[in-house]
Scaffold this active site. Sequence first.
Site, PDB file in Angstrom:
ATOM      1  NE  ARG A  68      19.474   4.637 -25.420  1.00 45.75           N
ATOM      2  CZ  ARG A  68      20.013   4.447 -26.194  1.00 45.75           C
ATOM      3  NH1 ARG A  68      21.507   3.611 -25.713  1.00 45.75           N
ATOM      4  NH2 ARG A  68      19.624   3.743 -27.417  1.00 45.75           N
ATOM      5  CB  THR A  69      15.842   7.446 -19.186  1.00 41.06           C
ATOM      6  OG1 THR A  69      16.077   7.786 -20.430  1.00 41.06           O
ATOM      7  CG2 THR A  69      16.570   8.471 -18.479  1.00 41.06           C
ATOM      8  CE  LYS A  83      -8.496   2.155 -15.574  1.00 39.97           C
ATOM      9  NZ  LYS A  83      -7.040   2.039 -14.902  1.00 39.97           N
ATOM     10  NE  ARG A 124      11.318  10.368 -21.666  1.00 41.31           N
ATOM     11  CZ  ARG A 124      12.364  11.088 -22.318  1.00 41.31           C
ATOM     12  NH1 ARG A 124      13.642  10.669 -21.325  1.00 41.31           N
ATOM     13  NH2 ARG A 124      12.819  10.930 -22.884  1.00 41.31           N
ATOM     14  CG  HIS A 148      16.543  13.402 -19.763  1.00 42.57           C
ATOM     15  ND1 HIS A 148      17.371  13.692 -18.235  1.00 42.57           N
ATOM     16  CD2 HIS A 148      17.523  13.191 -20.762  1.00 42.57           C
ATOM     17  CE1 HIS A 148      16.547  11.846 -18.513  1.00 42.57           C
ATOM     18  NE2 HIS A 148      17.398  11.590 -20.362  1.00 42.57           N
TER      19      HIS A 148
END
Lengths: 140, 306
Positions: free
Chosen positions: B54-55, B83, B104, B133
């Site tokens: 969604r974001t 890695k 995110r 957020h």
Amino acid sequence: MINVSKIKKGIVLDHISQGQGYKIFSQLKLDEIKDVVVLLRNIPSNKMGKKDLIKIETDIPLDLTVLGLIDPDITINIIENGERVDKIKLKLPQRVTGILKCKNPRCITQYEKVKDIDFILADPKKRTYRCEYCDSHTAL
Amino acid sequence: MNKTRHLIEPRDFTIEELDELFRLADNIIASPKEYLDVCKGKLLASLFFEPSTRTRFSFESAMLRLGGQVIGFDDPNASSTSKGETLADTIRTVGCYADIAVIRHPREGTAKLASKYSPHMPVINAGDGGHQHPTQTLTDLLTIRHYKKRFDNHVIAVCGDLKFGRTIHSLVKAMSRYENVKFIFISPDELKMPSYILDELHDTAYTQTDNLEMVIDQADILYMSRVQRERFVSEEEYERLKDYYVLDNVKLQNAKEDMIIMHPLPRVNEISAEVDDDPRAVYFEQARFGMYVRMALIMKLLELEV
Ligand SMILES: [Zn+2]
């Protein structure tokens, strides 16, 4: 009581609560300096029962911010020519850098190497500091 | 050159800067065609160390609608961090390619840390664990502004998981900066608003209850939220609390005619599907405002104008 001669020039940290002397010794990294350093522990004191004390014979300026964090009741005496020329009362620092570690298990600083994390004074009474990354509160 | 600006938490912008941002968003909504090429030749890096479709869609749509392009990943296993690369190195490398980055990450404080290694590329926090957020908050604010025309003098009822809901904490903090805003916090006892949020509010600025029906008539804005499974240790506790509130047409009978119903989405059962057709339900429109406010944000951080 063991007699330790008076210092000519340097700093005397007095009224350290008993048992805190070694912690302060380590935090100030006094083991790394080449000058004369004396750590006295468990000295009888009228005011405190027993106390610790540190004498440092040096002219290198030391960053004493951390002291306010560990024990704001410490007295700092600045000595020159064998005389006390200044007496500093400590305050809790508003901001400490690189001394505290965040205790929040979800904080990124637990996973990435982060140098010099800033902590901002959150609650002077509880002596808690806020992590600049995750905002959670922590104490020394 | 100005110092590179980032958006890590809502407080990074002053009220004035927010107003500026929302005015720009208004202009974009009014005439989107004028903004089709604003970001031509610009590249947005979309760094999703945990998936959030969604974001990510919202940011990517925003950039594409401004004429820019997008690179990135949304699978942590595809990133070089898997890695063993440090975040610092990832960000420095991305900074060589992209003009702006959206990050995110499941760990709290990651976006802030990333911004420290990004002297020239603005970094936008698209969620750092349960912490911040900020673009969700901007979305909520733009939605309120659009429907209610102002931020002051509102009664905002906030319902659901008030304990773990970071979106809600952030919205409450943001709205409490405006005059005469009153909150009604509605939650079961186990999910009450934490004291560190309440401490920042004036005693007269809020009331607490566990009964939605009793207070719904007072609200100008009803903000519903989902009880998040991932915040619970015990599955039993989650099962018991997840359907504590279900907003339906019966409960809405006493609500004001011009109340708006908001929800950060995705919803589970807390808003019954029958409510979707109610004109007061604006939660799907909210997603649209989310895209517009992100368009404005990208322009602002890149210092672009039409
Ligand atoms: Zn932290």
